[in-house]
Design a protein around this motif. Structure first.
Motif, PDB file in Angstrom:
ATOM      1  N   THR A  23      10.744  -4.116  -6.908  1.00 14.06           N
ATOM      2  CA  THR A  23      10.170  -3.423  -8.072  1.00 14.06           C
ATOM      3  C   THR A  23       8.967  -2.588  -7.655  1.00 14.06           C
ATOM      4  O   THR A  23       8.786  -1.466  -8.127  1.00 14.06           O
ATOM      5  N   ALA A  24       8.127  -3.113  -6.752  1.00 11.94           N
ATOM      6  CA  ALA A  24       6.951  -2.378  -6.283  1.00 11.94           C
ATOM      7  C   ALA A  24       7.365  -1.137  -5.510  1.00 11.94           C
ATOM      8  O   ALA A  24       6.708  -0.093  -5.592  1.00 11.94           O
ATOM      9  N   LEU A  25       8.466  -1.240  -4.718  1.00 12.91           N
ATOM     10  CA  LEU A  25       8.971  -0.057  -4.012  1.00 12.91           C
ATOM     11  C   LEU A  25       9.388   1.018  -5.003  1.00 12.91           C
ATOM     12  O   LEU A  25       9.172   2.219  -4.781  1.00 12.91           O
ATOM     13  N   HIS A  26       9.962   0.590  -6.156  1.00  8.84           N
ATOM     14  CA  HIS A  26      10.374   1.545  -7.193  1.00  8.84           C
ATOM     15  C   HIS A  26       9.161   2.249  -7.829  1.00  8.84           C
ATOM     16  O   HIS A  26       9.261   3.390  -8.285  1.00  8.84           O
ATOM     17  N   LEU A  27       7.989   1.600  -7.783  1.00  9.77           N
ATOM     18  CA  LEU A  27       6.786   2.164  -8.404  1.00  9.77           C
ATOM     19  C   LEU A  27       6.260   3.386  -7.665  1.00  9.77           C
ATOM     20  O   LEU A  27       5.448   4.137  -8.195  1.00  9.77           O
ATOM     21  N   ARG A  28       6.726   3.580  -6.415  1.00 14.13           N
ATOM     22  CA  ARG A  28       6.222   4.735  -5.654  1.00 14.13           C
ATOM     23  C   ARG A  28       6.556   6.059  -6.310  1.00 14.13           C
ATOM     24  O   ARG A  28       5.944   7.083  -6.018  1.00 14.13           O
ATOM     25  N   GLU A  29       7.537   6.043  -7.219  1.00 17.46           N
ATOM     26  CA  GLU A  29       7.906   7.286  -7.925  1.00 17.46           C
ATOM     27  C   GLU A  29       6.900   7.655  -9.021  1.00 17.46           C
ATOM     28  O   GLU A  29       6.997   8.739  -9.603  1.00 17.46           O
ATOM     29  N   TYR A  30       5.937   6.744  -9.339  1.00 15.79           N
ATOM     30  CA  TYR A  30       5.058   6.969 -10.496  1.00 15.79           C
ATOM     31  C   TYR A  30       3.603   7.140 -10.090  1.00 15.79           C
ATOM     32  O   TYR A  30       2.690   6.731 -10.794  1.00 15.79           O
ATOM     33  N   GLU A  31       3.387   7.791  -8.913  1.00 20.11           N
ATOM     34  CA  GLU A  31       2.008   7.999  -8.482  1.00 20.11           C
ATOM     35  C   GLU A  31       1.241   8.935  -9.411  1.00 20.11           C
ATOM     36  O   GLU A  31       0.014   8.923  -9.429  1.00 20.11           O
ATOM     37  N   ASP A  32       1.966   9.761 -10.204  1.00 18.48           N
ATOM     38  CA  ASP A  32       1.296  10.661 -11.140  1.00 18.48           C
ATOM     39  C   ASP A  32       0.808   9.928 -12.399  1.00 18.48           C
ATOM     40  O   ASP A  32       0.025  10.471 -13.187  1.00 18.48           O
ATOM     41  N   VAL A  33       1.300   8.681 -12.586  1.00 22.51           N
ATOM     42  CA  VAL A  33       0.912   7.918 -13.783  1.00 22.51           C
ATOM     43  C   VAL A  33      -0.094   6.823 -13.407  1.00 22.51           C
ATOM     44  O   VAL A  33      -1.170   6.724 -13.986  1.00 22.51           O
ATOM     45  N   ILE A  34       0.284   5.992 -12.438  1.00 25.67           N
ATOM     46  CA  ILE A  34      -0.576   4.890 -12.013  1.00 25.67           C
ATOM     47  C   ILE A  34      -1.301   5.311 -10.737  1.00 25.67           C
ATOM     48  O   ILE A  34      -0.674   5.910  -9.847  1.00 25.67           O
ATOM     49  N   PRO A  35      -2.583   5.028 -10.602  1.00 26.52           N
ATOM     50  CA  PRO A  35      -3.299   5.391  -9.369  1.00 26.52           C
ATOM     51  C   PRO A  35      -2.592   4.814  -8.131  1.00 26.52           C
ATOM     52  O   PRO A  35      -2.126   3.669  -8.151  1.00 26.52           O
ATOM     53  N   ALA A  36      -2.504   5.628  -7.067  1.00 23.29           N
ATOM     54  CA  ALA A  36      -1.777   5.244  -5.849  1.00 23.29           C
ATOM     55  C   ALA A  36      -2.344   3.974  -5.233  1.00 23.29           C
ATOM     56  O   ALA A  36      -1.610   3.141  -4.689  1.00 23.29           O
ATOM     57  N   VAL A  37      -3.661   3.810  -5.290  1.00 20.62           N
ATOM     58  CA  VAL A  37      -4.269   2.620  -4.698  1.00 20.62           C
ATOM     59  C   VAL A  37      -3.761   1.357  -5.371  1.00 20.62           C
ATOM     60  O   VAL A  37      -3.562   0.315  -4.714  1.00 20.62           O
ATOM     61  N   GLU A  38      -3.474   1.412  -6.681  1.00 25.92           N
ATOM     62  CA  GLU A  38      -2.941   0.253  -7.402  1.00 25.92           C
ATOM     63  C   GLU A  38      -1.503  -0.045  -6.938  1.00 25.92           C
ATOM     64  O   GLU A  38      -1.134  -1.196  -6.726  1.00 25.92           O
ATOM     65  N   ILE A  39      -0.719   1.050  -6.838  1.00 28.43           N
ATOM     66  CA  ILE A  39       0.698   0.886  -6.468  1.00 28.43           C
ATOM     67  C   ILE A  39       0.827   0.287  -5.077  1.00 28.43           C
ATOM     68  O   ILE A  39       1.527  -0.712  -4.853  1.00 28.43           O
ATOM     69  N   TYR A  40       0.137   0.891  -4.079  1.00 28.07           N
ATOM     70  CA  TYR A  40       0.314   0.466  -2.685  1.00 28.07           C
ATOM     71  C   TYR A  40      -0.392  -0.851  -2.393  1.00 28.07           C
ATOM     72  O   TYR A  40       0.023  -1.601  -1.507  1.00 28.07           O
ATOM     73  N   SER A  41      -1.440  -1.160  -3.143  1.00 26.87           N
ATOM     74  CA  SER A  41      -2.054  -2.486  -2.998  1.00 26.87           C
ATOM     75  C   SER A  41      -1.072  -3.558  -3.446  1.00 26.87           C
ATOM     76  O   SER A  41      -0.910  -4.598  -2.791  1.00 26.87           O
ATOM     77  N   LEU A  42      -0.397  -3.286  -4.593  1.00 27.10           N
ATOM     78  CA  LEU A  42       0.588  -4.241  -5.103  1.00 27.10           C
ATOM     79  C   LEU A  42       1.768  -4.353  -4.137  1.00 27.10           C
ATOM     80  O   LEU A  42       2.275  -5.462  -3.870  1.00 27.10           O
TER      81      LEU A  42
END
Length: 1184
Positions: free
Chosen positions: A1054-1073
């Motif tokens: 699911t976290a890998l799928h979040l990489r498509e939403y860097e324009d919505v969620i800050p990248a630091v949050e996505i890649y930290s998760l």
């Protein structure tokens, strides 16, 4: 106050009295004397005349019982009023407690120490304990039931007096050598009292009396002195409490025998004998003082030796033990009271509060209004207004000072109307010892100066009087004058404030004023007369006595002076004409030979300068041209003297129960000329009465004659009398009577004129003139009788008049708020307007809606009914009413007012109104300016402007994302925004379908709607990717839930799928998760890539980047950055996974051909996974 001896009771066998005590509650009087004499007396009023109340009523002994038991002289008697017990002691030390049983007194308890004599006994305030002190220093405190609480021997002390504190915590012992010792209530010594009043005294002194007022009747002002200690040499000290370092002390210049406070602690009576070198024998006197040491009155008492004094419970009488007699003196207190506009204003104190209760008692309607005033000094009335003078509270704001004062003003003058409403107030710094007022001015005087305040209440003044008031300059509304100055009326005088505090050798002692003149009396007997409103000293007069009370007659020609001893004299203020001098009147300034003694109140007639009434002891005398009429027995205070009638109020009776004033205590007295005229008319005839009234003319007498002549239909005499008393309506009535031919008709009209309406109605009906009877009742507003007369008559009645009667009855009920009865009457009277109002007040909205439905179109009442519905939020009913009266714009406005925007838009479209969009925009802008964005969203949503609402919601969600708010809250905001976009899609489709009206296929409608969306909305991102923000935060939350649940692999996918939403969620949050999930899944290759991405983010500071590097070093020195083979396979197949839909339940790509699709958000899920849910995990719509 005024005091005079009124009654004397002799003790048989000339036995000398030693003491006297008056029971304050039950009224028993006990007296003790030589040879064991002990008597209990009781005075009771016995009269059948309801007017004779209080001191004016004759009083006789209802009890005269001799109590036998003492052999020696009875020296001490004291009452326990709470338990109805009498405690007595004689010279042998025998103490007897007496009790009342079946109307007689019997022995209850006896005690005798056989060692010493009792010098004093005192019950505490609640009657539970008694303290007995013996001459040899023994002290016994016992209970009311005879038990000994404690005893003590004060060795080396000779006791003479004892007193309890009001709270029963402290005992004061007066010693024979003049010292006062303070003990607690258990007999422990505290301290010796400082006696300031004996600082310059020489020789041996003894204590004459100690009395500590317990506060049962309230206090005259907060922190009022209440502990009085007096010595036989005349020195007296009054203290606020036992350790008061600043007591009030004074010298009475007499040999004091006894002292006692009155019932409310406002007057201290000091009994004894005057000591003077030039007097052959001593003169018995009673001196009366205020708690602040100011001397009030002196009462001379006959006899050789006075031995005791005691007040009555109401403070209206005082008993004196002199030789073998008991003398009674009546007291006329200086009540704080006044009379204005049929309202009696009076003040009294309560024990539970510090302020005075000022009652405004409207005697016409028997209503009272209560106002609490702190430190009230006086009440002064004139016309329709009154002045309350009081000490200013230090905490009170003083922003209305008329002059520059030398600090905070100490006193306040408050102008009130007849119901106690404050109209104006002034703060002053001179002590308002004397206050008087006219219809335009208030004058307050201290001993040195007087202050003039022109108050601004122009109501009920004639144009001439208002003009006279306005001629004085505005800056001259307040002026000060020193008594030694001689003002000439110049405009700049009275402004020098500093002169008001200069001392004078001859102080002011009283003042009075009329609209034209101000009179000020000085202690030496000189009287100043000033003109008003421009203060000019006109003349000075001399008098032989010191004035205590002044009063001017109605034309300012004569002044009445009552001195401190109650002697009334008159002074001519104006030069009379020669004809007046022939009749016996003297020139101005000469004292008349007229004198009256024992006068304590007087009042000039308001309408006759030669008519006045006086109160002498318990008799009222009326004087006309200085000749007295026969006296009237009364003890009332004179309120008003007008129209040959005196209004008197029995304040003594009112003060017994001041919270419930009774109209029986207000008495009207007719003077002799009015009584004689009435008797002549009734017994002799109109002709003789007319001659008598011509000899003694007065408008009231002429009016009396006119009424008598009318009753006998002597129209000529009636008209002449009406002309004499200037009664224009009466003259017109007589002329109308003269035009009538029928005698019965005249008699009926006269009966109606005198208010005998029932008699007049029956006479009209006997003459078969039902119309006149109906007109009479219509004039009186008696619609019940009108309805009865209309229905009782034969034949058809006037329908319009009957409807008017029903409406009048409805108004009667409506005025009394009986809306149910009013509705029935208005229905009968077909009064739709009043009916609507009643329905509205009854909250009967169904009937109101039915009434609106029954009304014809464009009726003027429909708009009012619509407004009624609007005030209670009933939008639909209000719209119907407005549309029925053809006011669609008003209907739209009310919808907007009630926030019913969908209804407003619907109405605006139906009636082709273009203003709704501008109104909506203004309202939304206003809400946004006030930072009420959610209210603006709701506004747009209700108005079906879904796209505008969606834009605002996306804006709110973006702001919450930047604030790093809780992810669940952000997801909800994005879901709401996306749902609004879906509503917009549905709206576009529905509008296209309604335009096409079924001519095209559904696919064509959809295509047209999409093209319209592209044309209308430049914000294509909002429409195309409405659910993107919701998806991002949904998967962000899902990954964390999976990680916490222990499904590390699913969380990583699911976290890998979040990489498509860097324009919505800050990248630091996505890649930290992602780094966290992959490390938990031991996929360190993916974890390494996440750390590489984090270390290269521009949004991080160098310090943060260094921290990520250090953390990566710690992890990858232990674990090589490689994934397992399965992870490698998953990573290699990422390209193909992007084309597959993602399951919103698990976050994994869907590879099956059949899957579930949400009907609202159009997102997919595996069928076996969605079965566990009742709502869509993303948009939370119900699963079908």
């Amino acid at each position: 106050m005024f005091i005079y001896l009124s009654k004397k009771i002799a003790i048989p066998n000339n036995i000398q009295l030693r003491c006297v005590s008056w029971n304050k509650q039950q009224g028993f009087i006990s007296c003790g004397g030589e040879e064991g004499l002990l008597r209990v007396l009781k005075l009771e009023t016995q009269t059948d005349d309801s007017r004779l109340k209080g001191l004016a009523a004759p009083s006789n002994l209802s009890m005269n019982q001799t109590l036998e038991g003492h052999s020696g002289a009875v020296q001490v008697v004291t009452w326990n009023e709470q338990y109805e017990k009498l405690t007595t002691s004689d010279q042998n030390g025998l103490i007897i407690v007496w009790m009342l049983y079946k109307g007689a007194w019997y022995e209850e308890m006896i005690n005798n120490r056989n060692k010493s004599v009792v010098r004093s006994m005192s019950w505490n305030a609640d009657g539970q304990k008694i303290c007995i002190v013996y001459e040899d220093g023994a002290v016994i405190v016992g209970s009311v039931d005879g038990n000994r609480i404690w005893g003590k021997e004060l060795k080396g002390s000779q006791l003479a007096h004892v007193a309890w504190s009001p709270d029963s915590k402290i005992l004061l012992f007066g010693m024979a050598n003049g010292e006062v010792h303070i003990y607690d209530n258990q007999g422990n010594f505290i301290v010796k009292m400082t006696i300031s009043c004996l600082s310059g005294a020489t020789g041996a002194v003894s204590i004459a009396g100690i009395h500590w007022y317990a506060g049962a009747g309230g206090y005259v002002e907060p922190d009022c002195p209440c502990l009085a200690i007096c010595f036989d040499n005349g020195c007296c000290q009054i203290m606020r409490y036992e350790n008061d370092e600043q007591p009030v002390y004074f010298d009475t210049l007499m040999n004091v025998i006894s002292i006692q406070w009155n019932h409310c602690g406002s007057v201290l009576a000091v009994a004894g004998s005057l000591r003077a070198a030039n007097m052959e024998k001593e003169l018995n006197v009673v001196q009366f003082y205020t708690p602040f040491g100011e001397h009030l009155r002196t009462l001379k008492v006959p006899g050789k030796h006075m031995s005791g004094i005691s007040w009555e419970g109401g403070g209206l009488r005082i008993a004196l033990a002199v030789d073998s007699y008991i003398y009674f003196a009546n007291i006329r207190p200086d009540y704080k009271w006044g009379y204005c506009c049929s309202t009696v204003v009076y003040a009294y104190t309560k024990p539970e509060q510090q302020e005075y209760c000022v009652v405004f008692w409207d005697t016409k309607n028997n209503e009272k209004f209560v106002k609490n005033v702190k430190s009230l000094m006086s009440i002064t009335t004139c016309g329709d207004f009154c002045i309350l003078a009081s000490k200013a509270d230090e905490m009170q704001p003083q922003d209305d000072l008329g002059f520059e004062t030398r600090g905070p003003a100490r006193f306040i003058l408050m102008l009130c109307n007849s119901i106690g409403t404050p109209l104006d107030s002034k703060y002053i710094d001179i002590d308002p010892l004397f206050v008087t007022m006219t219809r335009t001015h208030v004058i307050a005087a201290s001993k040195e100066a007087f202050y003039l305040w022109q108050y601004r209440v122009a109501k009920k003044l004639t144009a001439l009087e208002i003009n006279q008031v306005t001629r004085t300059r505005k800056g001259g509304r307040e002026r000060f004058y020193h008594i030694d100055s001689s003002p000439s009326g110049a405009s700049d005088e009275g402004s020098d404030y500093s002169k008001a505090f200069a001392t004078t050798r001859d102080p002011i002692c009283c003042i009075t004023a009329t609209d034209e003149a101000l009179v000020v009396a000085r202690e030496c007997g000189i009287i100043h007369k000033y003109s008003l409103p421009n203060v000019t000293l006109i003349q000075k007069y001399s008098s032989n006595n010191r004035a205590h009370y002044l009063s001017i007659n109605c034309n300012s020609s004569r002044l009445a002076i009552i001195d401190i001893s109650g002697l009334l004299t008159l002074l001519e203020l104006e030069v009379r004409s020669a004809t007046d001098e022939e009749t016996g009147n003297k020139a101005a300034g000469d004292l008349s030979k007229f004198e009256r003694k024992d006068v304590w109140d007087m009042k000039w007639a308001n309408d006759n300068p030669d008519l006045f009434a006086t109160m002498e002891k318990t008799r009222m005398y009326v004087f006309r041209n200085l000749d007295p009429e026969e006296p009237i027995q009364t003890s009332g205070y004179i309120c008003n003297f007008e129209d040959l009638e005196i209004k008197s109020v029995l304040l003594d009776e009112i003060m017994k129960d001041p919270e419930r004033p009774n109209k029986d205590n207000l008495i009207n007295f007719e003077i002799r000329s009015l009584r004689d005229s009435r008797a002549l008319i009734e017994k002799v005839g109109i002709k003789d009465a007319s001659q008598f009234i011509k000899d003694n003319p007065h408008p009231r007498l002429w009016h009396l004659l006119a009424e008598a002549a009318l009753q006998k239909l002597d129209l000529k005499t009636a008209e002449e009398a009406f002309v004499r008393c200037k009664d224009y309506p009466g003259i017109q009535f007589v002329k109308r009577l003269a035009n009538l031919q029928s005698e019965p008709m005249k008699q009926a009209d006269v009966a109606a004129y005198f208010g005998k309406f029932e008699e007049a109605e029956s006479m009209y009906l006997q003459m078969d003139r039902r119309d006149l009877a109906i007109n009479l009742r219509i004039k009186l507003g008696d619609w019940f009788k009108v309805q009865q007369l209309l229905k009782s008559g034969s034949g058809d009645c006037d329908d319009a008049l009957l409807q008017q009667a029903y409406n009048g009855i409805g108004d009667y009920y409506a005025d009394r708020q009986k809306w149910g009865e009013a509705v029935r009457s208005y229905r009968m009277g077909r009064n739709q307007e009043r009916l609507a109002d009643c329905y509205y007040r009854l909250e009967d909205y169904d009937s109101l809606e039915q009434l609106a439905a029954d009304l014809p179109e464009n009726h003027k009442l429909l708009a009012e009914i619509g407004q009624m519905f609007v005030t209670v939020g009933m939008c639909e009913q209000a719209v119907k009413a407005y549309l029925k009266c053809n006011q669609p714009k008003a209907a739209v406005d009310k919808c907007v007012h009630l926030n019913q925007w969908n209804k407003a838009v619907e109405l605006a479209r139906a009636h082709n109104m273009k203003e709704i969009k501008s109104i909506l925009s203004k309202r939304a802008s206003h809400l946004l300016e006030e930072n009420k964005t959610l209210e603006a969203v709701e506004l747009y949503r209700k108005a079906h402007h879904f796209l505008d609402a969606a834009k605002l919601m996306f804006k709110i969600a973006d702001e919450e994302t930047k604030k790093m708010s809780r992810p669940l809250r952000v997801k909800k905001l994005y879901v709401l925004a996306a749902l609004l976009v879906e509503d917009y899609h549905d709206q576009v489709k529905a509008s296209q379908q309604s335009k096409a009206k079924g001519k095209k296929s559904e696919a064509t409608f959809t295509l047209t709607g999409l093209l319209e969306e592209d044309a209308l909305s430049p914000e294509s991102r909002i429409i195309d990717s409405a659910w993107r923000g919701a998806e991002a935060y949904h998967f962000f939350l899902l990954a964390q839930r999976q990680l916490h649940a222990g499904y590390a692999e699913n969380a990583m996918r699911t976290a890998l799928h979040l990489r498509e939403y860097e324009d919505v969620i800050p990248a630091v949050e996505i890649y930290s998760l992602l780094a966290l999930c992959s490390a938990a899944n031991r996929a360190f290759g993916t974890c390494s890539k996440a750390f590489i991405k984090l270390e290269s983010l521009d949004s991080l500071s160098p310090e943060q980047q260094q921290l990520y590097e250090d953390l990566a070093l710690q992890i990858f020195t232990k674990h090589p950055p490689k994934d397992s083979r399965m992870m490698e396979a998953t990573r290699l197949s990422e390209g193909s996974e992007e084309k597959l839909p993602t399951c919103i339940v698990t976050g994994r790509p869907i590879q099956e051909y059949q899957f579930w699709v949400c009907g609202v958000c159009k997102h997919c899920a595996l069928e076996h996974e969605i079965r566990k849910y009742s709502c869509c995990p993303l948009c939370h719509s119900t699963v079908a």
